[in-house]
Design an enzyme around this catalytic site. Structure first.
Site, PDB file in Angstrom:
ATOM      1  N   SER A  84       0.731  -1.086   0.054  1.00 47.41           N
ATOM      2  CA  SER A  84      -0.048   0.141   0.029  1.00 47.41           C
ATOM      3  C   SER A  84       0.793   1.448   0.095  1.00 47.41           C
ATOM      4  O   SER A  84       0.112   2.496   0.043  1.00 47.41           O
ATOM      5  CB  SER A  84      -0.931  -0.078   1.107  1.00 47.41           C
ATOM      6  N   LYS A  87       0.206   3.838  -2.700  1.00 45.31           N
ATOM      7  CA  LYS A  87      -1.024   4.926  -2.553  1.00 45.31           C
ATOM      8  C   LYS A  87      -0.359   6.383  -2.513  1.00 45.31           C
ATOM      9  O   LYS A  87      -1.277   7.249  -2.486  1.00 45.31           O
ATOM     10  CB  LYS A  87      -1.785   4.491  -1.384  1.00 45.31           C
ATOM     11  N   SER A 142      -6.055   3.503   4.367  1.00 44.30           N
ATOM     12  CA  SER A 142      -5.475   2.708   3.530  1.00 44.30           C
ATOM     13  C   SER A 142      -6.478   1.789   2.674  1.00 44.30           C
ATOM     14  O   SER A 142      -6.220   0.783   2.437  1.00 44.30           O
ATOM     15  CB  SER A 142      -4.525   1.960   4.014  1.00 44.30           C
TER      16      SER A 142
END
Length: 464
Positions: A84, A87, A142
């Site tokens: 993640s 991102k 997230s």
């Protein structure tokens, strides 16, 4: 005619004498000396004394956020799965491409790929959220569904946005990355490096709105057209929040993003600031075990930051008030010299135990043949600063004072230089040839007159 010839010959002789004098004159312009000043490097540069922490990561890097200078790295160019932390790029692209108050409707193309294996904030098909709310879901909680909604809005499809991501990463200098989705859910063809993440993170952290998102620990989504109650989003970054555990909290942390999958293990891109010093740390593939000291992505990041803050500080290595050197000035009034100073201030992150006078190498070069007049602030060269063989920075060298011109010297030099000029030789040569031709004609004319006179006298005697 005789007077003219003598005048030309005299002028030619005077010219030759002047040429001989100028060949011995002391009015020659000064030679360029190249380096004005060079401070010697210390024979034994001091090194940080604090013990470097043990890092449990497959790849890691520590950089100065202000300059991007690398302070530590290990396998930082090795390809890794980012999870993640992907991102970060999705978030900064959304901030740059979409208005924060823009209302976005979640499409089937965005929501259909989301399964129970994905982290999400529970976005429903047809739900309307602002870009700002989606960004809080993306960077605080997230949420993969928030990432997809933003991606489809920007790129028309997940695949279209992935193409945009790869183009943007390349533009930012992240050359060893390849993205296939906006959230980092595992795909063998979705990878990056610790170095590339540091580059992207540093760029993103120069955006104040991005900073606001990644330092947020808790955010409330009010009711929408699909939800009647609030949704509370909690950060996944334990460095900035004590909500899940206080063991990993770090008071100087300022963001930015966690990531974890089975293949990527635990990743953390983090930033911390103390005073005017701020660092970015990237740890990838950490084998976290529980919380506290064995949650390595957090504990090792804290240890890296503590090491950096204890070891480094910003040092002003160049200031406009510094006099790097001074230089002789051609045709200066009263033999005045010009003082040379850096145009810009240069501050660099350096070891705290640095001996600036010994360890910083200064190389200054001036222009050839510095001539008066000189105005204060006039650029006259370049100066660079190095430490341990690493170039720290460079700037122009400028005059710290005004130097007036000696007009008498200027006139004398102008005359001498004119005489020395090749363009002076041509008319002088022509003059010399003309004088010789004139002299020959005068001599020939005299001979003809004498011959004529002799013939006349001879003829007269024979006539009588």
């Amino acid at each position: 005619m005789k007077k003219h010839a003598l005048l030309l010959i005299t002028l030619l002789i005077v010219t030759m004498q002047v040429m001989q004098i100028t060949g011995q004159t002391a009015f020659a312009e000064p030679e360029n000396t190249g380096a004005v000043h060079q401070a010697p490097a210390s024979e034994t540069p001091q090194v940080p004394q604090k013990e470097f922490p043990q890092i449990h990561a497959g790849a890691s890097i520590l950089t100065d956020l202000k300059t991007g200078r690398i302070l530590y790295e290990n396998n930082s160019r090795e390809k890794m799965y980012p999870a993640s932390t992907t991102k970060i790029l999705t978030g900064i692209m959304a901030i740059e491409n979409l208005e924060l108050d823009r209302v976005v409707t979640a499409t089937d193309a965005a929501i259909a790929p989301i399964t129970r294996e994905h982290s999400s904030m529970g976005i429903l098909r047809g739900e309307q959220l602002t870009v700002e709310q989606l960004l809080y879901g993306l960077l605080v909680h997230s949420a993969n569904d928030a990432a997809n909604v933003l991606a489809v809005e920007m790129g028309g499809s997940i695949e279209g946005f992935a193409t945009m991501m790869n183009e943007r990463a390349e533009e930012l200098g992240a050359h060893d990355s390849h993205f296939v989705n906006p959230h980092g859910f595992h795909d063998d063809d979705h990878y990056t490096t610790a170095y590339d993440l540091a580059v992207i993170a540093r760029y993103a952290m120069n955006n104040e709105k991005f900073r606001e998102f990644v330092k947020t620990t808790r955010y409330i989504i009010p009711p929408t057209n699909k939800y009647k109650t609030d949704r509370i989003l909690i950060t996944t970054n334990n460095l900035i929040s004590k909500f899940k555990t206080a063991a990993n909290f770090y008071e100087y942390a300022t963001g930015i993003k966690t990531g974890s999958t089975d293949k990527a293990q635990n990743c953390l891109v983090a930033s911390a600031k103390k005073g005017d010093t701020e660092f970015i740390s990237v740890l990838m593939k950490c084998p976290n075990q529980g919380s506290g000291a064995t949650a390595y992505s957090f504990s090792d990041t804290k240890a890296l930051f503590e090491y950096a803050f204890d070891t480094y500080e910003y040092v002003t290595i160049a200031s406009a008030n510094d006099i790097v050197s001074d230089s002789k000035v051609y045709e200066a009034k009263d033999d005045a010299r010009v003082a040379l100073s850096p145009k810009d201030e240069i501050s660099m992150l350096l070891p705290k135990n640095l001996d600036k006078a010994k360890d910083i190498v200064i190389n200054a070069e001036t222009e050839e043949n510095i001539k008066a007049p000189i105005q204060k602030g006039q650029v006259l060269g370049k100066v660079s600063y190095s430490y341990n063989g690493e170039l720290l920075g460079s700037t122009d060298l400028i005059a710290s004072n005004t130097v007036e011109r000696d007009n008498i010297l200027f006139v004398i030099h102008s005359v001498v230089n004119t005489v020395k000029s090749p363009f002076f030789y041509i008319p002088a040569a022509i003059l010399a040839v003309a004088a010789i031709i004139l002299r020959i004609r005068i001599v020939n004319n005299r001979k003809r007159r004498r011959s004529y006179a002799r013939r006349s006298r001879y003829n007269n005697r024979n006539r009588y």
